[in-house]
Design a protein around this motif. Structure first.
Motif, mmCIF file in Angstrom:
data_model
loop_
_atom_site.group_PDB
_atom_site.id
_atom_site.type_symbol
_atom_site.label_atom_id
_atom_site.label_comp_id
_atom_site.label_asym_id
_atom_site.label_seq_id
_atom_site.Cartn_x
_atom_site.Cartn_y
_atom_site.Cartn_z
ATOM 1 N N GLN A 188 38.445 41.394 39.905
ATOM 2 C CA GLN A 188 39.118 40.560 38.920
ATOM 3 C C GLN A 188 39.095 41.234 37.552
ATOM 4 O O GLN A 188 38.096 41.865 37.175
ATOM 5 C CB GLN A 188 38.417 39.195 38.847
ATOM 6 C CG GLN A 188 39.170 38.156 38.025
ATOM 7 C CD GLN A 188 38.483 36.802 38.083
ATOM 8 O OE1 GLN A 188 37.262 36.725 38.042
ATOM 9 N NE2 GLN A 188 39.259 35.742 38.205
ATOM 10 N N VAL A 215 35.218 38.874 41.916
ATOM 11 C CA VAL A 215 35.798 37.549 41.671
ATOM 12 C C VAL A 215 34.697 36.494 41.681
ATOM 13 O O VAL A 215 33.559 36.745 42.143
ATOM 14 C CB VAL A 215 36.872 37.227 42.722
ATOM 15 C CG1 VAL A 215 38.025 38.187 42.603
ATOM 16 C CG2 VAL A 215 36.276 37.242 44.133
ATOM 17 N N GLU A 240 41.940 37.458 34.016
ATOM 18 C CA GLU A 240 41.410 36.824 35.222
ATOM 19 C C GLU A 240 42.364 36.940 36.409
ATOM 20 O O GLU A 240 42.370 36.103 37.308
ATOM 21 C CB GLU A 240 41.072 35.351 34.960
ATOM 22 C CG GLU A 240 39.963 35.180 33.942
ATOM 23 C CD GLU A 240 39.538 33.726 33.802
ATOM 24 O OE1 GLU A 240 40.201 32.866 34.414
ATOM 25 O OE2 GLU A 240 38.552 33.477 33.089
ATOM 26 N N HIS A 241 43.190 37.974 36.454
ATOM 27 C CA HIS A 241 44.029 38.236 37.623
ATOM 28 C C HIS A 241 43.201 38.962 38.670
ATOM 29 O O HIS A 241 42.390 39.838 38.345
ATOM 30 C CB HIS A 241 45.237 39.082 37.232
ATOM 31 C CG HIS A 241 46.182 38.344 36.320
ATOM 32 N ND1 HIS A 241 46.772 38.943 35.231
ATOM 33 C CD2 HIS A 241 46.633 37.067 36.343
ATOM 34 C CE1 HIS A 241 47.550 38.062 34.620
ATOM 35 N NE2 HIS A 241 47.479 36.904 35.271
ATOM 36 N N SER A 242 43.442 38.625 39.951
ATOM 37 C CA SER A 242 42.678 39.209 41.048
ATOM 38 C C SER A 242 43.567 40.152 41.854
ATOM 39 O O SER A 242 44.758 39.879 42.057
ATOM 40 C CB SER A 242 42.116 38.102 41.956
ATOM 41 O OG SER A 242 41.274 37.245 41.213
#
Length: 489
Positions: A30, A68, A35-37
């Motif tokens: 992440q 994450v 906060e994009h995975s």
């Protein structure tokens, strides 16, 4: 890369999908800010060529990535999907968390090793078991084994034939070698006999040569002794000639000293009256004799500088100066006729005993060094100190010295300009010139400066320099000057 989304049962939330490969996240990482995975392999491949997030283009590096959250990982592991071996017949449907353990035990794995239970007992992969034929496999193996055995028999037969040929060749070689050894032994005995004869002849020749050499050695010793006697005679004659030459040069120095003193005294006497005009005669004032001494190590170019200035000549052949050399040069400086009497001295140590006679009545000393020789520059202190000790001037600190750094046309310079200028400044600001006797660089300017500085110093030391240039005695009429010039007493 991610897990194929088509294998999952039901809908999959967009938060579980990698925006790079569009499949379900596998080993997700992440970005901390947005906060994009992403799948681990996908984001690492992306960051090799880019340094920003694939979605919002914010700055992102490998160091910034983190695992994450635990909630997202737990929800991801609860997703339901089919087995990897579904195409091979596996009907299992399980959650993602159990997939890894199931693959280790899945009986439909095509790469799993199994044994044939049809009679041959061969271990093969499960995927190849359907196409396996026991009888055909055994026949192929037997055929391959028979071919190998027949090949080995042929090789063995061929090797036996080769061994027989080698043994026969070895026997022939051994017979030939015995014959060669017998022949060499015979030749060796013949050579030993010849060698003894040669040694005996050499011994006889050596005895004859030694006898001849003894006579030659005696003759060489006699010639050497005669040559040594001649060398001693020549050296004694040379010493006598050198002493006579030194005596003559000292006498010449004394005469020139007397002449220089006479000219200086005539220069210092009051100006004589002209009998007809009553004006002081200044012809003697303009004839000035100045003695200039050139000092420095041997080979720095003292003679070449003097010849270049006086004769406008230069020679590449080096000749060491014996004793001293004298050359006059007349120059005009501010309407004054100045005769520079330049004394070129020898740089060798054995001529320094003549310094007292050569240095006497010197008006200026020119110190010369070679810019390519650091040792000649270091010797300037000893030359200056010795000169001042010999002549003992009234004011040693203000005695006119000039320093010339010669051979500036030659490469491989060893003394820099700043180093030489610093030395001259430490010695009461001695004038410094970089010269080349070969290329006539700054030679004329250096001696002109010497003449001009000496003329200025003579003017300061002249006790009669304050008198006016012209003076009239008697009446103002020119006709009465001759009658009133005589003394009434």
């Amino acid at each position: 890369m991610g897990i194929n989304i088509d294998r999952f049962v039901g809908d999959v939330d967009s938060n579980f999908i990698c925006s790079i490969c569009n499949d379900v996240l596998e080993d997700p990482l992440q970005a901390p800010k947005c906060e994009h995975s992403f799948c681990k392999l996908c984001i690492l491949t992306w960051l090799n060529t880019n340094h920003s997030c694939p979605l919002d283009r914010k700055k992102l590096t490998v160091v910034d990535l983190r695992p994450v959250s635990r909630i997202l990982r737990s929800l991801l592991l609860r997703l339901t999907l089919t087995c990897n071996n579904q195409i091979h017949g596996c009907p299992a449907i399980l959650v993602l968390e159990q997939l890894e353990n199931h693959l280790l035990e899945c009986s439909f794995d095509p790469k799993r090793l199994v044994s044939c239970n049809s009679g041959c007992g061969i271990t093969i992969c499960f995927g190849e078991l359907a196409n396996h034929n026991c009888v055909q496999s055994l026949r192929l193996e037997m055929k391959e084994t028979s071919e190998i055995l027949f090949g080995l028999v042929d090789v063995e037969t061929e090797n036996k034939n080769k061994m027989s040929e080698i043994e026969s060749k070895l026997a022939e070689s051994a017979q030939s070698l015995k014959f060669e050894m017998w022949k060499m032994s015979k030749d060796q005995r013949v050579m030993a006999t010849k060698l003894k004869k040669v040694e005996k002849a050499n011994e006889e020749n050596m005895s004859k040569i030694l006898g001849t050499n003894t006579n030659l050695v005696k003759e060489l010793e006699r010639v050497k002794k005669a040559n040594e006697d001649k060398i001693l005679m020549i050296e004694s004659k040379y010493e006598l000639l050198w002493a006579e030459m030194a005596k003559n040069q000292i006498s010449m120095s004394n005469l020139l000293h007397v002449e220089s003193s006479t000219m200086k005294q005539s220069h210092c006497q009051p100006h004589m009256l002209d009998g007809r005009s009553g004006v002081l005669n200044d012809k003697s004032r303009k004839k000035i004799l100045l003695k200039v001494i050139i000092l420095g190590d041997s080979g720095v170019g003292k003679t070449s500088l003097m010849n270049q200035y006086v004769l406008k000549k230069f020679s590449n052949e080096y000749k060491a100066t014996i004793g001293t050399g004298i050359a006059p040069k007349e120059v005009m400086v501010d309407d004054n006729l100045v005769t520079l009497q330049i004394w070129d001295t020898a740089g060798q140590e054995r001529f320094r005993s003549l310094g007292v006679a050569f240095y006497r009545a010197a008006d200026c000393c020119v110190l010369v060094f070679d810019v390519t020789s650091a040792s000649s520059f270091k010797s300037l202190d000893s030359w200056r100190d010795e000169f001042l000790m010999q002549i003992s001037p009234r004011d040693p600190d203000n005695f006119p010295f000039v320093v010339l750094g010669n051979k500036v046309d030659v490469e491989n310079r060893a003394v820099s300009t700043n180093r030489a200028q610093q030395w001259c400044q430490e010695k009461n600001n001695i004038p410094f010139f970089e010269t080349s006797a070969k290329e006539a660089i700054n030679v004329e300017q250096a001696f002109q400066t010497i003449a001009r500085n000496l003329l200025a110093q003579e003017a300061q030391e002249d006790p009669y320099n304050e008198f006016p240039d012209t003076m009239r005695v008697g009446s103002q009429e020119p006709g009465d000057s001759a009658r009133q010039a005589s003394c009434s007493c």
